[in-house]
Scaffold this motif. Structure first.
Motif, PDB file in Angstrom:
ATOM      1  N   ALA A  46       0.844  -1.206   0.000  1.00 62.62           N
ATOM      2  CA  ALA A  46       0.000   0.000   0.000  1.00 62.62           C
ATOM      3  C   ALA A  46       0.878   1.256   0.000  1.00 62.62           C
ATOM      4  O   ALA A  46       0.588   2.240  -0.695  1.00 62.62           O
ATOM      5  N   ALA A  47       1.974   1.206   0.758  1.00 61.42           N
ATOM      6  CA  ALA A  47       2.874   2.367   0.838  1.00 61.42           C
ATOM      7  C   ALA A  47       3.480   2.668  -0.528  1.00 61.42           C
ATOM      8  O   ALA A  47       3.594   3.834  -0.918  1.00 61.42           O
ATOM      9  N   ARG A  48       3.849   1.629  -1.260  1.00 63.80           N
ATOM     10  CA  ARG A  48       4.413   1.860  -2.598  1.00 63.80           C
ATOM     11  C   ARG A  48       3.360   2.489  -3.514  1.00 63.80           C
ATOM     12  O   ARG A  48       3.678   3.353  -4.335  1.00 63.80           O
ATOM     13  N   CYS A  49       2.117   2.048  -3.382  1.00 65.47           N
ATOM     14  CA  CYS A  49       1.052   2.631  -4.204  1.00 65.47           C
ATOM     15  C   CYS A  49       0.887   4.118  -3.881  1.00 65.47           C
ATOM     16  O   CYS A  49       0.777   4.965  -4.773  1.00 65.47           O
ATOM     17  N   VAL A  50       0.875   4.426  -2.582  1.00 63.22           N
ATOM     18  CA  VAL A  50       0.719   5.821  -2.146  1.00 63.22           C
ATOM     19  C   VAL A  50       1.924   6.646  -2.605  1.00 63.22           C
ATOM     20  O   VAL A  50       1.779   7.785  -3.066  1.00 63.22           O
ATOM     21  N   GLU A  51       3.100   6.053  -2.493  1.00 61.13           N
ATOM     22  CA  GLU A  51       4.312   6.744  -2.963  1.00 61.13           C
ATOM     23  C   GLU A  51       4.141   7.131  -4.440  1.00 61.13           C
ATOM     24  O   GLU A  51       4.421   8.266  -4.836  1.00 61.13           O
ATOM     25  N   GLY A  52       3.650   6.174  -5.231  1.00 59.57           N
ATOM     26  CA  GLY A  52       3.460   6.439  -6.665  1.00 59.57           C
ATOM     27  C   GLY A  52       2.460   7.554  -6.912  1.00 59.57           C
ATOM     28  O   GLY A  52       2.638   8.382  -7.817  1.00 59.57           O
ATOM     29  N   TYR A  88       1.781  10.090  -4.867  1.00 61.46           N
ATOM     30  CA  TYR A  88       2.412  11.370  -4.515  1.00 61.46           C
ATOM     31  C   TYR A  88       3.448  11.775  -5.563  1.00 61.46           C
ATOM     32  O   TYR A  88       3.563  12.941  -5.920  1.00 61.46           O
ATOM     33  N   ARG A  89       4.208  10.804  -6.047  1.00 61.90           N
ATOM     34  CA  ARG A  89       5.206  11.128  -7.075  1.00 61.90           C
ATOM     35  C   ARG A  89       4.498  11.673  -8.320  1.00 61.90           C
ATOM     36  O   ARG A  89       4.963  12.634  -8.946  1.00 61.90           O
ATOM     37  N   ALA A  90       3.376  11.049  -8.678  1.00 60.19           N
ATOM     38  CA  ALA A  90       2.632  11.512  -9.859  1.00 60.19           C
ATOM     39  C   ALA A  90       2.127  12.936  -9.633  1.00 60.19           C
ATOM     40  O   ALA A  90       2.202  13.784 -10.524  1.00 60.19           O
ATOM     41  N   ALA A  91       1.612  13.208  -8.419  1.00 61.78           N
ATOM     42  CA  ALA A  91       1.096  14.552  -8.117  1.00 61.78           C
ATOM     43  C   ALA A  91       2.217  15.586  -8.225  1.00 61.78           C
ATOM     44  O   ALA A  91       2.012  16.678  -8.780  1.00 61.78           O
ATOM     45  N   ILE A  92       3.386  15.233  -7.727  1.00 57.57           N
ATOM     46  CA  ILE A  92       4.524  16.155  -7.815  1.00 57.57           C
ATOM     47  C   ILE A  92       4.886  16.369  -9.294  1.00 57.57           C
ATOM     48  O   ILE A  92       5.097  17.493  -9.750  1.00 57.57           O
ATOM     49  N   GLY A  93       4.882  15.269 -10.050  1.00 55.13           N
ATOM     50  CA  GLY A  93       5.183  15.358 -11.482  1.00 55.13           C
ATOM     51  C   GLY A  93       4.183  16.226 -12.233  1.00 55.13           C
ATOM     52  O   GLY A  93       4.524  16.860 -13.231  1.00 55.13           O
ATOM     53  N   LEU A  94       2.956  16.257 -11.739  1.00 57.54           N
ATOM     54  CA  LEU A  94       1.911  17.071 -12.381  1.00 57.54           C
ATOM     55  C   LEU A  94       1.913  18.512 -11.850  1.00 57.54           C
ATOM     56  O   LEU A  94       1.026  19.297 -12.179  1.00 57.54           O
ATOM     57  N   GLY A  95       2.882  18.815 -11.001  1.00 55.79           N
ATOM     58  CA  GLY A  95       2.970  20.174 -10.456  1.00 55.79           C
ATOM     59  C   GLY A  95       1.936  20.447  -9.388  1.00 55.79           C
ATOM     60  O   GLY A  95       1.562  21.599  -9.158  1.00 55.79           O
ATOM     61  N   GLN A  96       1.458  19.379  -8.715  1.00 53.22           N
ATOM     62  CA  GLN A  96       0.449  19.564  -7.663  1.00 53.22           C
ATOM     63  C   GLN A  96       0.903  18.865  -6.373  1.00 53.22           C
ATOM     64  O   GLN A  96       0.242  17.937  -5.886  1.00 53.22           O
ATOM     65  N   PRO A  97       2.041  19.315  -5.808  1.00 57.68           N
ATOM     66  CA  PRO A  97       2.569  18.608  -4.630  1.00 57.68           C
ATOM     67  C   PRO A  97       1.685  18.740  -3.405  1.00 57.68           C
ATOM     68  O   PRO A  97       1.851  17.987  -2.445  1.00 57.68           O
ATOM     69  N   GLU A  98       0.747  19.685  -3.429  1.00 57.82           N
ATOM     70  CA  GLU A  98      -0.134  19.861  -2.266  1.00 57.82           C
ATOM     71  C   GLU A  98      -1.283  18.844  -2.252  1.00 57.82           C
ATOM     72  O   GLU A  98      -2.002  18.738  -1.250  1.00 57.82           O
ATOM     73  N   ALA A  99      -1.449  18.117  -3.347  1.00 57.08           N
ATOM     74  CA  ALA A  99      -2.549  17.138  -3.408  1.00 57.08           C
ATOM     75  C   ALA A  99      -2.370  16.087  -2.316  1.00 57.08           C
ATOM     76  O   ALA A  99      -1.257  15.654  -2.023  1.00 57.08           O
ATOM     77  N   ALA A 136      -1.400   6.140 -12.645  1.00 57.84           N
ATOM     78  CA  ALA A 136      -1.138   4.697 -12.776  1.00 57.84           C
ATOM     79  C   ALA A 136       0.348   4.461 -13.070  1.00 57.84           C
ATOM     80  O   ALA A 136       0.958   3.541 -12.512  1.00 57.84           O
ATOM     81  N   GLY A 137       0.925   5.320 -13.913  1.00 57.27           N
ATOM     82  CA  GLY A 137       2.347   5.178 -14.249  1.00 57.27           C
ATOM     83  C   GLY A 137       3.228   5.378 -13.027  1.00 57.27           C
ATOM     84  O   GLY A 137       4.188   4.626 -12.811  1.00 57.27           O
ATOM     85  N   GLY A 138       2.888   6.385 -12.225  1.00 58.34           N
ATOM     86  CA  GLY A 138       3.654   6.647 -11.004  1.00 58.34           C
ATOM     87  C   GLY A 138       3.586   5.464 -10.054  1.00 58.34           C
ATOM     88  O   GLY A 138       4.591   5.062  -9.450  1.00 58.34           O
ATOM     89  N   MET A 139       2.395   4.885  -9.938  1.00 60.18           N
ATOM     90  CA  MET A 139       2.214   3.745  -9.031  1.00 60.18           C
ATOM     91  C   MET A 139       2.987   2.525  -9.542  1.00 60.18           C
ATOM     92  O   MET A 139       3.633   1.811  -8.769  1.00 60.18           O
ATOM     93  N   GLN A 140       2.893   2.303 -10.851  1.00 55.42           N
ATOM     94  CA  GLN A 140       3.569   1.141 -11.435  1.00 55.42           C
ATOM     95  C   GLN A 140       5.072   1.214 -11.179  1.00 55.42           C
ATOM     96  O   GLN A 140       5.703   0.232 -10.805  1.00 55.42           O
ATOM     97  N   ALA A 141       5.624   2.428 -11.373  1.00 53.97           N
ATOM     98  CA  ALA A 141       7.071   2.596 -11.176  1.00 53.97           C
ATOM     99  C   ALA A 141       7.443   2.370  -9.708  1.00 53.97           C
ATOM    100  O   ALA A 141       8.434   1.705  -9.407  1.00 53.97           O
TER     101      ALA A 141
END
Lengths: 166, 318
Positions: B222-228, B230-241, B270-275
């Motif tokens: 679950a932690a890896r999924c959540v990490e993905g 958050y990483r995706a949100a940061i990549g989308l320029g929305q780190p506050e999400a 999905a890409g962030g989570m997969q990675a």
């Protein structure tokens, strides 16, 4: 056998910091430290500070006496927000600092109180990369809130939060 | 009587004859048309009699189509959650194997200390403290107890520092690879605002009762999924999400509210989570592989959330 010597698991770190394990993950991502999900004990205070986690409900807190226990909790928490001078959008604090350490039921009530006060225009809420932050909106609202904390007289939408639970 | 000019009387007679003939023809035609009208009216009456029957049959056919659609939606929804439920139980079983491997790994770590007698002695002292030293301490004065305890803490701190300096190691689990799925769907409550939700093959208790549980493999997944996320949100320029978690049908659901084109947000998350799942060293050691799939939001929400509106259906048909 060696669990107490090895770096902490997410749950152990979460308990020590005072947040949810998946909030710990968020901190690790932001700090570029998510390679391992084991957290060195020596990093805990650093992470706590990075997250802005504070423990307000210590045993020596001057709890506001109130016939309604939950209203008393709300008055005490809001009083601490004012006393710590979290007033204005540049002086925010983690919203969960208001209730960290309280029983879950009371945390839920304070969460709703914050939402209701934000809807009333008394509190400022903002989402940040370190979680939801709160402050009293400005000096004028601080005066009104101080009065409400002192008298226990809040807007009906706020009072509903503890009346529903009574 | 000789031939002469036509007489007036004859003119009357001829005109009358012509008129009678014309009227007769017209009347005949009228009667024919009346018969035809009667036939048409009879046919209309027959068709009108049949119409309600046809309408009933039409409605029944529509209802059947709706039922089939709803049955598909419900069957799919239930099937997806059943499959993820099975996978969550498989992860819980694999977590036991991981725990066993960790205990075995501890023994290997201890064996490594043979070449480091001082640390091995410190570790032995630490392990003996609770078992052998602590029970007898009550017989000694406070000052002695305090000194012994302080020494124990110093030994522990030294050992903690030793283990923290080492790169964490994840003992590999023996057994088959475990392939599991993560479903990602995008709900669009408002224009330009999307809720990206992920249904994990993990019990909801991992989050809801985290403070009462030992966090093992399921928490790590679950932690890896959540990490993905958050990483995706940061990549989308929305780190506050903020990722918000909860349970649905016993499974853990993580949601993140993002701004942007829903068609792009789903694949990005999905890409962030997969990675992140792929990078997880503890998941690799556990031989757990997650496949993140983007699916329709209708597939992961209960069919009653999106009921097919009868009026709307009738309106479309009309």
């Amino acid at each position: 056998m060696l669990d107490k010597l090895k770096p902490l698991t997410l749950g152990e770190a979460a308990r020590q910091i005072g947040i949810d394990p998946f909030e710990v993950v968020r901190l690790l991502v932001q700090r570029g430290e998510a390679k391992h999900l084991r957290i060195p004990r020596s990093k805990i205070s650093e992470l706590r500070e990075f997250a802005g986690v504070e423990v307000w409900w210590t045993p020596d807190v001057a709890v506001v006496e109130d016939d309604n226990h939950l209203r008393g909790r709300a008055r005490t928490a809001l009083g601490m927000l004012l006393d710590r001078e979290h007033i204005g959008k540049d002086a925010v604090t983690r919203v969960d600092n208001l209730w960290r350490g309280l029983p879950l039921r009371e945390q839920g009530v304070l969460d709703r109180v914050v939402e209701a006060l934000a809807a009333e225009g008394m509190l400022y809420l903002t989402r940040t990369e370190r979680g939801l932050q709160v402050a009293v909106k400005n000096k004028n609202t601080a005066r009104s809130l101080r009065k409400a904390v002192k008298t226990g007289a809040f807007a009906a939408s706020v009072a509903e939060c503890w009346e529903q639970q009574a | 009587m000789g031939a002469g000019p036509r007489r007036i009387d004859n003119a009357y007679l001829e005109v009358d004859r012509w008129v009678r003939a014309a009227v007769g023809n017209a009347l005949q035609e009228f009667e024919q048309l009346t018969r035809e009208e009667d036939e048409v009216r009879a046919q209309i009456a027959e068709l009108e009699r049949k119409l309600p029957e046809l309408q009933r049959a039409q409605k029944a056919a529509k209802a059947e189509a709706r039922r089939a659609e709803q049955d598909r939606a419900r069957s799919l929804y239930e099937s997806l959650f059943d499959v993820l439920g099975e996978q969550s139980r498989a992860i819980e079983l694999r977590a036991i194997a991981v725990r066993e491997a960790e205990v075995a790994g501890d023994s290997e770590l201890l064996a490594e200390l043979v070449d480091d007698p001082a640390r091995a002695a410190a570790l032995q002292e630490y392990l003996d403290y609770k078992k052998r030293v602590l029970p007898g301490l009550n017989a000694f004065p406070d000052s002695y107890r305090g000194a012994v305890h302080e020494h124990h803490l110093a030994v522990k701190a030294e050992l903690v520092a030793y283990f923290e300096d080492r790169e964490p190691w994840y003992p590999p689990v023996r057994g088959k690879d475990l392939d599991v799925d993560v479903l990602v769907a995008v709900d669009v409550p408002e224009e330009d605002l999307a809720v990206v939700m992920a249904v994990l093959p993990i019990s909801a208790e991992v989050q809801l009762k985290w403070s009462d549980r030992h966090d093992g493999l399921a928490t790590a997944f679950a932690a890896r999924c959540v990490e993905g996320m958050y990483r995706a949100a940061i990549g989308l320029g929305q780190p506050e999400a903020q990722v918000v978690m909860g349970g649905h049908r016993g499974l853990l659901v993580a949601e993140i509210q993002l701004v942007g084109d829903p068609g792009e947000l789903g694949p990005a998350v999905a890409g962030g989570m997969q990675a992140a799942i792929g990078r997880g060293l503890e998941l690799q050691a556990a031989r757990v592989h997650g496949q993140v799939k983007v699916v329709s939001v209708d597939d992961v929400l209960p069919p009653e959330v999106f009921p097919i509106d009868d009026d709307e259906e009738d309106g479309d048909a009309g």
